[in-house]
Design an enzyme around this catalytic site. Structure first.
Site, PDB file in Angstrom:
ATOM      1  N   CYS A 132       2.085  34.249  -6.708  1.00 17.33           N
ATOM      2  CA  CYS A 132       2.377  35.111  -5.562  1.00 17.33           C
ATOM      3  C   CYS A 132       3.890  35.053  -5.415  1.00 17.33           C
ATOM      4  CB  CYS A 132       1.619  34.667  -4.314  1.00 17.33           C
ATOM      5  SG  CYS A 132       1.666  32.891  -3.965  1.00 17.33           S
ATOM      6  N   SER A 133       4.398  34.751  -4.252  1.00 22.16           N
ATOM      7  CA  SER A 133       5.839  34.593  -4.109  1.00 22.16           C
ATOM      8  C   SER A 133       6.239  33.141  -4.347  1.00 22.16           C
ATOM      9  CB  SER A 133       6.298  35.049  -2.715  1.00 22.16           C
ATOM     10  OG  SER A 133       7.700  34.932  -2.586  1.00 22.16           O
ATOM     11  N   ALA A 134       5.648  32.230  -3.576  1.00 23.91           N
ATOM     12  CA  ALA A 134       5.939  30.808  -3.751  1.00 23.91           C
ATOM     13  C   ALA A 134       5.033  30.160  -4.787  1.00 23.91           C
ATOM     14  CB  ALA A 134       5.798  30.076  -2.418  1.00 23.91           C
ATOM     15  N   GLY A 135       3.899  30.803  -5.083  1.00 23.91           N
ATOM     16  CA  GLY A 135       2.979  30.224  -6.058  1.00 23.91           C
ATOM     17  C   GLY A 135       2.137  29.109  -5.479  1.00 23.91           C
ATOM     18  N   GLN A 164      -2.411  27.395   1.438  1.00 21.50           N
ATOM     19  CA  GLN A 164      -1.299  26.978   2.302  1.00 21.50           C
ATOM     20  C   GLN A 164      -1.618  26.955   3.784  1.00 21.50           C
ATOM     21  OE1 GLN A 164       2.130  29.498   1.840  1.00 21.50           O
ATOM     22  NE2 GLN A 164       3.552  27.842   2.279  1.00 21.50           N
TER      23      GLN A 164
END
Length: 455
Positions: free
Chosen positions: A229-232, A276
């Site tokens: 994704c963005s941060a993974g 998260q």
């Protein structure tokens, strides 16, 4: 009956047993996940030395999401060209114990080459992307594929887009041709376009379609899926977990005492902050419950004598899709899934048919009768209580299965006559809706206002 089917049924029975308490249970479990993850750092169980080095720190999109040394992906391709071995990525084990996933961040402008080194070196055939390039006005991922009729050159890699298909309203499938040193390979990319950062998809069905399509494209190839994704970590962790559980079902490896908490805990041991948010953790429970129910329904409908012949959970991967009846269940505002007890409970009557709310502005008057509504253990009257129309007093099968609505006193605790309202006290108020001390009844209409029938 196979042990896997027994484990699936046992897990669903556990969910049913805690029905009504799942919100508090899941909140407690997620807090435990956060506490354990924090302890790994302080106790030295997990370290992030490689990603914290000065030469590598600039390759991290977010300074607080750094890969664990114990499971980080180490690049060797093109090191002789002066390129380092670091990329913000971790291996995650799959249902068979092998390296099934590479969880990584969305590439930065200066890590595009490292991203394609990773894809090539570990023979990635399918990339799952759970973000957009830009979200809420902020750059979340650098574009690492080419536009139509163009090519993207990064280092010795040349990437061209050969095909782009819109699978559904949320998912785009792209087929990329990647050329490196005169060798070409096809790499498939699935991008989920509407999954909010730190949130969950609007519907698990499209996410399951994404996972199914990824496995169809992967075929029997042993290489890992690349998930980012963005941060993974958040959305990436959800995708990896759903695919992991789905593979357990496909291979009939659901272990006795299956625990989604333990699955997510193991994911977090391999990739920091995988899954998260608490909302994502709830969504996972909802989705896994759907998968398990679909598997059992498939077993019951196709193999009525499964106990004797140890039949498989289902005949094909599509049977893992949740049924339309389950997907049609209403969701509360904000998209947060509050119940994991799928399939749904008995259909409730509409508000106009069942209850309406009465507002209580002050405490009970002195000498209020035993029928007055009191908050348990507090001696205070709740702000809202629910009032039942006279027509429905005699029938209470819905309450028998779900318990009394919030704010109501069970019938056996109210000595009022069967044709009376639940008493709503309003202190010494003498006008408007409230409690009429002279006749011992609430003021106001005896049936819900006619306007409510149009809600």
């Amino acid at each position: 009956m196979s042990r896997s089917v027994d484990a699936v049924r046992s897990y669903l029975e556990q969910l049913e047993a805690r029905r009504g308490r799942e919100e508090a249970v899941l909140a407690g479990e997620f807090s435990d996940l956060l506490a354990r993850s924090a302890a790994w750092r302080t106790q030295g169980v997990r370290s992030t030395e490689a990603g914290s080095r000065c030469e590598n720190a600039t390759k991290n999109r977010y300074k607080d999401v750094v890969p664990y040394d114990q499971t980080r992906v180490i690049l060797s391709l093109l090191q002789e060209e002066g390129l380092g071995d670091y990329i913000n990525a971790n291996f995650i084990q799959g249902a068979d114990g092998g390296r099934a996933y590479i969880a990584t961040q969305g590439p930065l402008p200066h890590t595009l080459l490292d991203f394609w080194r990773l894809v090539w070196e570990f023979d990635v055939k399918v990339i799952l992307m759970a973000c957009r390039e830009t979200e809420n006005g902020r750059k979340k991922c650098e574009r690492y594929w080419a536009h139509k009729q163009e090519s993207l050159q990064t280092g010795l890699f040349c990437i061209t887009l050969t095909k782009e298909t819109q699978l559904n309203a949320d998912i785009i499938l792209r087929t990329l041709q990647v050329t490196f040193q005169k060798e070409s390979r096809l790499v498939h990319q699935l991008q989920y376009m509407s999954w909010p950062d730190r949130g969950v998809p609007n519907n698990p069905d499209h996410m399951l379609t994404m996972v199914e399509e990824a496995r169809r494209l992967q075929g029997s190839d042993p290489g890992p899926l690349c998930v980012h994704c963005s941060a993974g970590c958040g959305r990436t962790g959800v995708l990896c977990t759903v695919d992991y559980v789905r593979q357990l079902l496909l291979t009939q490896r659901v272990p006795p005492g299956f625990s989604l908490f333990q699955v997510v805990l193991e994911m977090r041991k391999q990739r920091p902050s995988a899954v998260q948010t608490e909302e994502q953790y709830r969504f996972l429970h909802h989705t896994v419950a759907q998968l398990f129910h679909a598997a059992l329904q498939r077993t019951s409908s196709h193999h009525p004598h499964a106990k004797e012949n140890c039949a498989p959970l289902y005949d094909d991967a599509l049977s893992l899709r949740p049924s339309p009846a389950i997907l049609a269940k209403p969701r509360p505002p904000g998209g947060v899934l509050r119940s994991i007890s799928a399939p749904g409970a008995p259909t409730l009557p509409t508000m106009a048919e069942a209850y309406y709310a009465a507002v209580q502005k002050r405490g009970p008057p002195a000498g209020a009768g035993p029928g007055s509504l009191q908050a348990p253990g507090k001696g205070e009257t709740p702000v809202y209580s629910q009032v039942t129309p006279r027509a429905l007093r005699a029938a209470a099968p819905v309450e028998d299965s779900l318990g009394p609505p919030p704010g109501r006193v069970p019938d056996n605790e109210n000595p009022a006559r069967s044709d009376a309202y639940e008493e709503v006290t309003d202190g010494a108020q003498t006008g408007g809706l409230g409690f009429n001390l002279r006749i011992g009844r609430p003021k106001g209409p005896r049936d819900p206002p006619a306007e409510w029938t149009r809600v």
